[in-house]
Design an enzyme around this catalytic site. Structure first.
Site, PDB file in Angstrom:
ATOM      1  N   GLU A  36      61.072  34.937  48.058  1.00  0.00           N
ATOM      2  CA  GLU A  36      61.752  35.229  46.801  1.00  0.00           C
ATOM      3  C   GLU A  36      61.152  34.353  45.719  1.00  0.00           C
ATOM      4  O   GLU A  36      60.344  33.461  46.015  1.00  0.00           O
ATOM      5  CB  GLU A  36      63.262  35.010  46.942  1.00  0.00           C
ATOM      6  CG  GLU A  36      63.656  33.572  47.217  1.00  0.00           C
ATOM      7  CD  GLU A  36      65.147  33.409  47.565  1.00  0.00           C
ATOM      8  OE1 GLU A  36      65.757  34.363  48.073  1.00  0.00           O
ATOM      9  OE2 GLU A  36      65.678  32.325  47.325  1.00  0.00           O
ATOM     10  N   ILE A  54      73.616  24.519  57.836  1.00  0.00           N
ATOM     11  CA  ILE A  54      74.109  25.749  57.216  1.00  0.00           C
ATOM     12  C   ILE A  54      74.689  25.470  55.820  1.00  0.00           C
ATOM     13  O   ILE A  54      74.620  26.298  54.930  1.00  0.00           O
ATOM     14  CB  ILE A  54      75.219  26.394  58.095  1.00  0.00           C
ATOM     15  CG1 ILE A  54      74.757  26.550  59.550  1.00  0.00           C
ATOM     16  CG2 ILE A  54      75.698  27.702  57.499  1.00  0.00           C
ATOM     17  CD1 ILE A  54      73.617  27.502  59.751  1.00  0.00           C
ATOM     18  N   THR A  55      75.261  24.293  55.646  1.00  0.00           N
ATOM     19  CA  THR A  55      75.958  23.901  54.411  1.00  0.00           C
ATOM     20  C   THR A  55      75.219  24.315  53.136  1.00  0.00           C
ATOM     21  O   THR A  55      74.029  24.060  53.000  1.00  0.00           O
ATOM     22  CB  THR A  55      76.142  22.365  54.392  1.00  0.00           C
ATOM     23  OG1 THR A  55      76.743  21.976  55.611  1.00  0.00           O
ATOM     24  CG2 THR A  55      76.998  21.935  53.211  1.00  0.00           C
ATOM     25  N   GLU A  56      75.980  24.922  52.205  1.00  0.00           N
ATOM     26  CA  GLU A  56      75.422  25.291  50.910  1.00  0.00           C
ATOM     27  C   GLU A  56      75.962  24.336  49.863  1.00  0.00           C
ATOM     28  O   GLU A  56      77.134  23.961  49.910  1.00  0.00           O
ATOM     29  CB  GLU A  56      75.840  26.728  50.563  1.00  0.00           C
ATOM     30  CG  GLU A  56      75.352  27.161  49.188  1.00  0.00           C
ATOM     31  CD  GLU A  56      75.703  28.608  48.852  1.00  0.00           C
ATOM     32  OE1 GLU A  56      76.316  29.285  49.679  1.00  0.00           O
ATOM     33  OE2 GLU A  56      75.345  29.020  47.740  1.00  0.00           O
ATOM     34  N   HIS A 110      70.531  31.464  44.612  1.00  0.00           N
ATOM     35  CA  HIS A 110      69.997  30.312  45.349  1.00  0.00           C
ATOM     36  C   HIS A 110      69.531  29.255  44.362  1.00  0.00           C
ATOM     37  O   HIS A 110      68.895  29.588  43.368  1.00  0.00           O
ATOM     38  CB  HIS A 110      68.793  30.722  46.206  1.00  0.00           C
ATOM     39  CG  HIS A 110      69.173  31.536  47.393  1.00  0.00           C
ATOM     40  ND1 HIS A 110      68.301  32.418  47.975  1.00  0.00           N
ATOM     41  CD2 HIS A 110      70.321  31.624  48.090  1.00  0.00           C
ATOM     42  CE1 HIS A 110      68.900  33.010  49.003  1.00  0.00           C
ATOM     43  NE2 HIS A 110      70.131  32.542  49.081  1.00  0.00           N
ATOM     44  N   TYR A 147      69.045  39.851  57.353  1.00  0.00           N
ATOM     45  CA  TYR A 147      69.838  40.830  58.099  1.00  0.00           C
ATOM     46  C   TYR A 147      69.310  42.237  57.831  1.00  0.00           C
ATOM     47  O   TYR A 147      69.198  43.056  58.742  1.00  0.00           O
ATOM     48  CB  TYR A 147      71.326  40.763  57.727  1.00  0.00           C
ATOM     49  CG  TYR A 147      71.947  39.385  57.721  1.00  0.00           C
ATOM     50  CD1 TYR A 147      71.359  38.323  58.416  1.00  0.00           C
ATOM     51  CD2 TYR A 147      73.114  39.128  57.019  1.00  0.00           C
ATOM     52  CE1 TYR A 147      71.926  37.063  58.395  1.00  0.00           C
ATOM     53  CE2 TYR A 147      73.691  37.865  56.995  1.00  0.00           C
ATOM     54  CZ  TYR A 147      73.088  36.833  57.684  1.00  0.00           C
ATOM     55  OH  TYR A 147      73.644  35.581  57.647  1.00  0.00           O
ATOM     56  N   THR A 149      85.604  21.241  63.575  1.00  0.00           N
ATOM     57  CA  THR A 149      87.037  21.466  63.368  1.00  0.00           C
ATOM     58  C   THR A 149      87.342  22.104  62.014  1.00  0.00           C
ATOM     59  O   THR A 149      88.478  22.454  61.743  1.00  0.00           O
ATOM     60  CB  THR A 149      87.819  20.138  63.491  1.00  0.00           C
ATOM     61  OG1 THR A 149      87.194  19.187  62.627  1.00  0.00           O
ATOM     62  CG2 THR A 149      87.805  19.625  64.909  1.00  0.00           C
ATOM     63  N   GLY A 150      86.316  22.255  61.155  1.00  0.00           N
ATOM     64  CA  GLY A 150      86.533  22.899  59.853  1.00  0.00           C
ATOM     65  C   GLY A 150      86.671  24.406  60.006  1.00  0.00           C
ATOM     66  O   GLY A 150      86.472  24.961  61.086  1.00  0.00           O
ATOM     67  N   LYS A 151      86.993  25.091  58.871  1.00  0.00           N
ATOM     68  CA  LYS A 151      87.244  26.525  58.918  1.00  0.00           C
ATOM     69  C   LYS A 151      85.976  27.300  59.338  1.00  0.00           C
ATOM     70  O   LYS A 151      85.990  28.046  60.318  1.00  0.00           O
ATOM     71  CB  LYS A 151      87.728  26.982  57.538  1.00  0.00           C
ATOM     72  CG  LYS A 151      88.244  28.396  57.523  1.00  0.00           C
ATOM     73  CD  LYS A 151      88.905  28.706  56.172  1.00  0.00           C
ATOM     74  CE  LYS A 151      88.981  30.204  55.979  1.00  0.00           C
ATOM     75  NZ  LYS A 151      88.377  30.671  54.738  1.00  0.00           N
TER      76      LYS A 151
END
Lengths: 291, 398
Positions: free
Chosen positions: A210, A97-99, A248, A160, A17-19
């Site tokens: 990286e 996914i949360t950062e 990161h 990507y 329900t979050g953005k």
């Protein structure tokens, strides 16, 4: 075949329900992923986009919908708890996914997950996609194309770029996995390479690393002793100044450890084709496949 | 996030780690009165900046060393009056140095042995690790290189925490006699508790001194904190000292931009940390030097793009700007609108090279083209970097 996710994967979204959660749940659904449930505490009984049932807890959602994978968009303060809840409810694939999750929280999560058989991807990652079958994450779906190049990476946008170059060469991807940019995360580069190596539909593996940590070196060792498929690699941060956190949380050279040079050297020694610059990945894949 | 030595000292003391007596002073008078209150006849005065190498550093006006040992409170005042308001330059500050607004005045300690002790996070095991050595007072990296056997790494179980046997093992490795383990063990437990409770990224005590009287004290300490955990530590956030930070970094932080100031002249604006790093590599491969690392993030808004663009434009060192965007969540047309908006209010003073790829790329390119702004488009990655390098050196791109 593919790795970890396919058309039968039944996805639940924690924080639906979050953005960001609602935006990406919608995008995954549109791509063709079976989004079977959402979880937001105190919102149980509602429906997402009039079709996807929302539950208060993960265990209720699993019991009602047989969800077997979870995508987590819960804010950083509560994300560790969300991962543990998913694991406890028997979810087999957790994509966080949360950062911005505190390192101490991830330290405890990683320790607790030893008692579970689930796979955790991330946190702070773009997710995982098997083109044409299942997308769990925030990557733009249309740049992918079904094919037989497996991709694993610590960075979202670099994935990507690599995917786009592969697609632009007329090739496609078996499965693409972003393991995330945090210092403590679930699935490692090496483990992802192991999965892709075991997948009969993957003919070549692209691994994007990286600066920081030693996962590229560990993967190189594994590749050297076990992997028969061609591996193409790129390591970002060759010119990064030491001691600075490059975006990161995990991308930092500290005490002379974790330099791109050391990683590139280890990869070359393991017989990996290392692309000189970012723009060369696609061509290296073509060369490796002998096409 | 980093803090001052005196703040680290206060946190350690509050956690139960013994530190030398002393206090922070912001004026020479205050420094003198602190010295008068200390029951000793030799004092240390240390300039407070966020950088190492203070002892070997020098001040802008030629005054030598950021660490002085003196005999009287009057001399403490004299040293403090030279340091406060001055700028200290060390090998870690860069040529511009860091401003000194405070000094730490403390009793000088009769040192018998200098040890090294740190608690950091071990990435490969995902556990805290205690790093200890009898060779303190020097950089641990140098010890690791010359004599790795002189360093003990004790991994702590994240579920159980530091166990008493581990504290004894570390203490014995540090050369404490088996009858004198109580003090170092107590110190280890206190330091570990601080590491966990405050979400530290590191607790480094160097040197950890054994005094001639047999006491164990933390003579100098460096604490680092996990930025991701600051939301639950208001008390740590309050220790932030903006005077110690690059003003460009502060402006970026205000707009939630991921920015790191660098030494070159090509400003960069990129989405995604990995792509931003790879862009710096490309610029250097093309023979140029980047002025910054700037990741506008995957979900940047038009306002953030505008702020980022202003930041680059406002940096006098920047001679060209390279925008490298792979549109995923951040769509190329949103980015283009943000850039156009920023250019309308702050007209470009340097050449801008734009490489767009990904979601809505055609719409984005169209917006930029129709804006009439002097933007140099590039399609390939290397092509974009080469154009930026040529523009920064005043040459026309290919």
């Amino acid at each position: 075949m593919s790795v970890l996710v396919d058309a039968n994967t039944r996805l639940l979204v924690q924080g639906i329900t979050g953005k960001s959660g609602s935006f990406h749940a919608s995008a995954c659904k549109e791509y063709g992923t079976q989004v079977v449930a959402g979880v937001t505490p105190a919102r149980g009984g509602e429906k997402f986009e009039k079709t996807v049932p929302i539950f208060d807890t993960v265990s209720e959602a699993v019991a009602a919908t047989k969800a077997n994978a979870s995508m987590i968009f819960v804010p950083p303060e509560f994300a560790a708890d969300a991962i543990l809840e998913a694991a406890d409810a028997g979810i087999q694939l957790i994509v966080a996914i949360t950062e911005g999750i505190p390192v101490m929280d991830m330290m405890r999560v990683r320790f607790a997950l030893r008692e579970h058989s689930c796979v955790l991807i991330g946190p702070n990652c773009p997710g995982i996609i098997t083109p044409g079958a299942c997308k769990i994450g925030i990557m733009p779906g249309y740049i992918h194309r079904p094919g037989n190049v497996g991709v694993v990476s610590r960075s979202g946008t670099l994935t990507y770029e690599a995917v786009w170059q592969i697609t632009s060469q007329g090739l496609g991807q078996s499965t693409c996995i972003g393991v995330g940019g945090d210092p403590i995360h679930g699935l490692t580069l090496q483990k992802a390479v192991e999965y892709l190596h075991a997948d009969p539909d993957t003919k070549a593996i692209v691994m994007i690393g990286e600066i920081g940590g030693s996962e590229e070196e560990e993967a190189a060792e594994y590749i050297h002793s076990r992997v028969k498929k061609p591996v193409i690699s790129f390591v970002a941060g060759a010119t990064a100044p030491p001691g600075k956190r490059m975006g990161h949380a995990g991308a930092i050279i500290s005490g002379g450890q974790g330099t791109a040079q050391a990683k590139i050297e280890a990869l070359k020694k393991a017989g990996v084709r290392v692309a000189e610059t970012l723009g060369d990945i696609g061509q290296e894949v073509v060369k490796a496949l002998g096409k | 996030m980093n803090i001052h030595e005196y703040q680290a000292r206060d946190l350690l003391a509050a956690a139960g780690v013994p530190v030398p007596r002393g206090a922070v002073a912001r004026t020479p008078e205050e420094a003198e009165s602190i010295a008068r209150s200390l029951p000793c006849n030799s004092f240390v005065v240390k300039a407070q900046v966020h950088a190492g190498g203070r002892g070997k550093g020098h001040f802008q006006d030629g005054y030598k060393s950021g660490v002085h040992l003196v005999k009287t409170p009057h001399q403490v005042r004299d040293v403090a009056s030279h340091m406060i308001g001055n700028t200290l330059i060390t090998h870690q500050t860069g040529p511009e140095g860091k401003p000194v607004h405070a000094v730490l005045v403390g009793e000088s300690t009769d040192i018998a042995r200098e040890l090294y002790l740190a608690i950091v996070l071990d990435r490969s095991s995902g556990c805290p690790v205690i790093v200890a050595s009898q060779q303190g007072g020097v950089e641990i990296e140098a010890v690791a290189e010359k004599s790795p056997e002189a360093i003990l790494r004790e991994v702590i179980h994240p579920g159980l925490g530091l166990q008493p046997y581990q504290a004894r093992k570390v203490s014995i490795f540090l050369g404490f006699p088996s009858t004198g383990l109580r003090a170092p063990c107590r110190l280890l437990h206190a330091a570990y508790r601080l590491f966990i409770e405050k979400d530290c990224s590191q607790v480094e005590i160097n040197p950890l001194a054994v005094t001639k009287g047999g006491d164990v004290v933390a003579l100098d300490a460096k604490l680092g904190f996990d930025d991701n955990a600051l939301f639950r530590h208001k008390e740590i956030q309050e220790l932030k000292d903006p005077s110690q930070e690059d003003p460009r970094d502060l402006a970026a932080a205000e707009h939630h931009l991921n920015y790191i100031g660098l030494e070159g002249n090509i400003g960069c604006m990129v989405n995604g940390a990995g792509l931003a790093m790879a862009t710096l590599d490309l610029i250097q491969a093309a023979g140029g030097k980047p002025a910054n690392f700037l990741d506008v993030g995957g979900g940047a808004s038009e306002e953030m793009i505008t702020a980022a663009f202003r930041l680059l434009q406002g940096d006098p060192a920047v001679k060209a700007i390279l925008v490298n965007i792979f549109g995923g969540i951040l769509k190329c047309d949103i980015l283009a609108q943000g850039m156009v908006a920023a250019c309308r209010t702050t007209p470009p003073r340097v050449p801008i090279i734009v490489r767009l790829q990904g979601t809505n790329v055609e719409a984005g390119r169209k917006i930029l083209k129709e804006s009439g702004l002097p933007l140099l488009p590039a399609e390939g990655l290397m092509e974009a970097a080469e154009k930026a390098v040529a523009a920064a050196s005043g040459k026309k791109g290919k």
